[in-house]
Design an enzyme around this catalytic site. Structure first.
Site, PDB file in Angstrom:
ATOM      1  N   HIS A  98      55.345  49.529  55.977  1.00 20.72           N
ATOM      2  CA  HIS A  98      54.725  50.746  55.427  1.00 20.72           C
ATOM      3  C   HIS A  98      53.243  50.430  55.230  1.00 20.72           C
ATOM      4  O   HIS A  98      52.805  50.048  54.140  1.00 20.72           O
ATOM      5  CB  HIS A  98      55.403  51.115  54.100  1.00 20.72           C
ATOM      6  CG  HIS A  98      54.690  52.229  53.383  1.00 20.72           C
ATOM      7  ND1 HIS A  98      54.530  53.479  53.929  1.00 20.72           N
ATOM      8  CD2 HIS A  98      54.082  52.274  52.167  1.00 20.72           C
ATOM      9  CE1 HIS A  98      53.862  54.244  53.088  1.00 20.72           C
ATOM     10  NE2 HIS A  98      53.572  53.531  52.015  1.00 20.72           N
TER      11      HIS A  98
ATOM     12  N   ASP B 127      56.540  57.930  55.861  1.00 23.48           N
ATOM     13  CA  ASP B 127      55.923  57.803  57.187  1.00 23.48           C
ATOM     14  C   ASP B 127      56.712  58.619  58.214  1.00 23.48           C
ATOM     15  O   ASP B 127      56.131  59.286  59.066  1.00 23.48           O
ATOM     16  CB  ASP B 127      55.881  56.319  57.589  1.00 23.48           C
ATOM     17  CG  ASP B 127      55.308  55.480  56.474  1.00 23.48           C
ATOM     18  OD1 ASP B 127      54.193  55.781  56.046  1.00 23.48           O
ATOM     19  OD2 ASP B 127      55.994  54.554  55.990  1.00 23.48           O
TER      20      ASP B 127
HETATM   21  P1  NAD Z   1      51.269  55.371  38.579  1.00 24.16           P
HETATM   22  O1  NAD Z   1      50.228  54.383  38.183  1.00 24.16           O
HETATM   23  O2  NAD Z   1      51.025  56.821  38.360  1.00 24.16           O
HETATM   24  O3  NAD Z   1      52.643  55.023  37.870  1.00 24.16           O
HETATM   25  C1  NAD Z   1      53.181  53.743  37.894  1.00 24.16           C
HETATM   26  C2  NAD Z   1      53.955  53.596  36.601  1.00 24.16           C
HETATM   27  O4  NAD Z   1      54.654  52.362  36.692  1.00 24.16           O
HETATM   28  C3  NAD Z   1      53.061  53.526  35.368  1.00 24.16           C
HETATM   29  O5  NAD Z   1      53.523  54.479  34.425  1.00 24.16           O
HETATM   30  C4  NAD Z   1      53.243  52.100  34.870  1.00 24.16           C
HETATM   31  O6  NAD Z   1      53.184  52.007  33.455  1.00 24.16           O
HETATM   32  C5  NAD Z   1      54.633  51.773  35.408  1.00 24.16           C
HETATM   33  N1  NAD Z   1      54.909  50.341  35.580  1.00 24.16           N
HETATM   34  C6  NAD Z   1      54.069  49.369  35.993  1.00 24.16           C
HETATM   35  N2  NAD Z   1      54.704  48.178  35.971  1.00 24.16           N
HETATM   36  C7  NAD Z   1      55.981  48.415  35.575  1.00 24.16           C
HETATM   37  C8  NAD Z   1      57.099  47.595  35.349  1.00 24.16           C
HETATM   38  N3  NAD Z   1      57.047  46.277  35.511  1.00 24.16           N
HETATM   39  N4  NAD Z   1      58.259  48.170  34.920  1.00 24.16           N
HETATM   40  C9  NAD Z   1      58.321  49.500  34.709  1.00 24.16           C
HETATM   41  N5  NAD Z   1      57.271  50.342  34.906  1.00 24.16           N
HETATM   42  C10 NAD Z   1      56.122  49.797  35.332  1.00 24.16           C
HETATM   43  O7  NAD Z   1      51.583  55.078  40.127  1.00 24.16           O
HETATM   44  P2  NAD Z   1      52.398  55.990  41.150  1.00 24.16           P
HETATM   45  O8  NAD Z   1      51.431  56.909  41.813  1.00 24.16           O
HETATM   46  O9  NAD Z   1      53.596  56.541  40.491  1.00 24.16           O
HETATM   47  O10 NAD Z   1      52.787  54.887  42.254  1.00 24.16           O
HETATM   48  C11 NAD Z   1      53.707  53.868  41.971  1.00 24.16           C
HETATM   49  C12 NAD Z   1      53.784  52.880  43.148  1.00 24.16           C
HETATM   50  O11 NAD Z   1      54.314  53.549  44.303  1.00 24.16           O
HETATM   51  C13 NAD Z   1      52.440  52.312  43.590  1.00 24.16           C
HETATM   52  O12 NAD Z   1      52.591  50.929  43.910  1.00 24.16           O
HETATM   53  C14 NAD Z   1      52.106  53.114  44.838  1.00 24.16           C
HETATM   54  O13 NAD Z   1      51.237  52.421  45.705  1.00 24.16           O
HETATM   55  C15 NAD Z   1      53.500  53.238  45.432  1.00 24.16           C
HETATM   56  N6  NAD Z   1      53.692  54.269  46.452  1.00 24.16           N
HETATM   57  C16 NAD Z   1      54.502  53.956  47.513  1.00 24.16           C
HETATM   58  C17 NAD Z   1      54.749  54.890  48.484  1.00 24.16           C
HETATM   59  C18 NAD Z   1      55.632  54.558  49.661  1.00 24.16           C
HETATM   60  O14 NAD Z   1      55.733  55.372  50.583  1.00 24.16           O
HETATM   61  N7  NAD Z   1      56.303  53.412  49.692  1.00 24.16           N
HETATM   62  C19 NAD Z   1      54.182  56.170  48.398  1.00 24.16           C
HETATM   63  C20 NAD Z   1      53.359  56.467  47.301  1.00 24.16           C
HETATM   64  C21 NAD Z   1      53.113  55.497  46.324  1.00 24.16           C
HETATM   65  C1  LMR Z   2      51.209  56.342  50.746  1.00 29.12           C
HETATM   66  O1  LMR Z   2      51.503  56.030  51.895  1.00 29.12           O
HETATM   67  O2  LMR Z   2      50.786  57.483  50.457  1.00 29.12           O
HETATM   68  C2  LMR Z   2      51.413  55.345  49.631  1.00 29.12           C
HETATM   69  O3  LMR Z   2      51.861  54.132  50.128  1.00 29.12           O
HETATM   70  C3  LMR Z   2      50.220  55.199  48.766  1.00 29.12           C
HETATM   71  C4  LMR Z   2      49.108  54.424  49.453  1.00 29.12           C
HETATM   72  O4  LMR Z   2      48.602  53.458  48.860  1.00 29.12           O
HETATM   73  O5  LMR Z   2      48.734  54.792  50.566  1.00 29.12           O
END
Ligand code: NAD
Ligand code: LMR
Length: 326
Positions: A189, A161
């Protein structure tokens, strides 16, 4: 050369994992003198573990001089053993039409278990950075399981952000992103976050003076940053990954670099009007590697106070939803 540190990454075979691991192994997160042993943790499902083995082969094929070893596992007790950093990425992402808080029930369970195991087996100085959504409340959940480690060791990422807000301001003022400083994110967030433009500067001058346009700063700017994640999901059909990995590199690199000032979400302890027990985005200064002090007493006008009240209410509501699980 220093001795290697151990860094756990959950969700290592996921989208963010794929954009993140190579940057850690190349030295961009912990610096060019710091070897790392990557503890790559996935779910105990064949497809995930097979995908992870492919990522490990690619890491091998980079011949990174700083990569001192790899652990591939679906057992959290092995994955978090003796780690100095735990980067908690693995969780469900949201899809179109969902809010991040809709993930709370499913993802919350993951962070209860991981908080317990990290407290039991990680290194005594372990720092935890949470990315899996809803990140602030998941950080609170993980820390609630700590008996040995301190809740202050757990942060959640609001750096994406912060980076998004910096770029929007730079575009509006037609300057390079490096001209923008002191832009802090307060709160969750989520779309309720507050991008504190009144504290930010462009080439050392207050943003409201440089940009003028107060309606834009209070309205469209807040909305563009707050809803950027949803805009990316609508455009890509998947949530942000490379920019999220980049933000985590920034988050941790600034946390290990004394003197750096940036926004992270930490236990608020009541600062800036937040409920003491929620993890809220606030400005911090790194003191020693991995430790920080919250920058206190920055001025808040009525608009800032009202925005903080809204994002605080969302954080306390999320906390109330999961409290029975803890
Ligand atoms: P993704 O689905 O591509 O990958 C997630 C991975 O986590 C998968 O490979 C899954 O098998 C694994 N996983 C699930 N549960 C698990 C556990 N208990 N232990 C170990 N591994 C586990 O998703 P992504 O695009 O990589 O996103 C991951 C997370 O990050 C999501 O919750 C998404 O919303 C979040 N995210 C947060 C931000 C932020 O700014 N805070 C930004 C982008 C994404
Ligand atoms: C983001 O801000 O891009 C991540 O938190 C993914 C989402 O769910 O928006």
């Amino acid at each position: 050369m220093k001795s290697p540190i151990r860094v756990a990454i959950t969700g290592a075979a996921g989208q963010i994992g794929y954009a993140l691991l190579f940057r850690i192994a190349s030295g961009q997160m912990f610096g060019p003198e710091q070897p790392v042993i990557l503890h790559m943790i996935e779910v105990p499902v064949e497809k995930a573990m097979q995908g992870l083995s492919g990522v490990a082969m690619e890491l091998d094929d980079c011949a990174f001089p700083l990569l001192a070893g790899m652990v591939q596992t679906s057992d959290p007790r092995v994955g978090f053993k003796d780690v100095n950093w735990a980067l908690l990425v693995g969780a469900k992402p949201r899809g179109p039409g969902m809010e991040r808080a809709d993930l709370l029930k499913d993802n919350g369970k993951i962070f209860i278990e991981q908080g317990k195991v990290i407290d039991a087996v990680a290194a005594h100085d372990c720092r935890v950075a949470v990315v899996g959504n809803p990140a602030n409340t998941n950080a609170m959940i993980a820390a609630s399981q700590f008996r040995r480690l301190k809740p202050e060791n757990v942060s959640a990422m609001v750096r994406l952000d912060q980076n998004r807000a910096v770029t929007q301001l730079a575009k509006k003022a037609n300057v390079a992103t490096a001209s923008v400083s002191d832009l802090f994110i307060f709160g969750n967030h989520s779309p309720t976050m507050f991008s504190a433009f009144h504290l930010a500067k462009i080439n050392g001058k207050p943003v409201p003076e440089v940009i003028g346009h107060h309606e834009w700063l209070r309205g469209e700017f807040q909305e563009t940053v707050g809803k950027r994640g949803a805009a990316i999901i609508a455009a890509r059909g998947a949530s942000s990954a490379a920019s999220a990995a980049n933000a985590l590199v920034d988050h941790v690199r600034d946390m290990v670099t004394p003197g750096r000032v940036h926004s992270i979400a930490v236990k608020s302890n009541g600062l800036y009007g937040f409920d003491p027990d929620v993890w809220a985005g606030v400005p911090v200064r790194t003191t020693t590697p991995g430790s920080y002090e919250v920058i206190k007493d920055l001025p808040l006008d009525d608009f800032a106070k009202q925005k903080i009240a809204v994002t605080n209410k969302e954080l306390t509501d999320e906390r109330a939803t999961v409290l029975p699980m803890l």
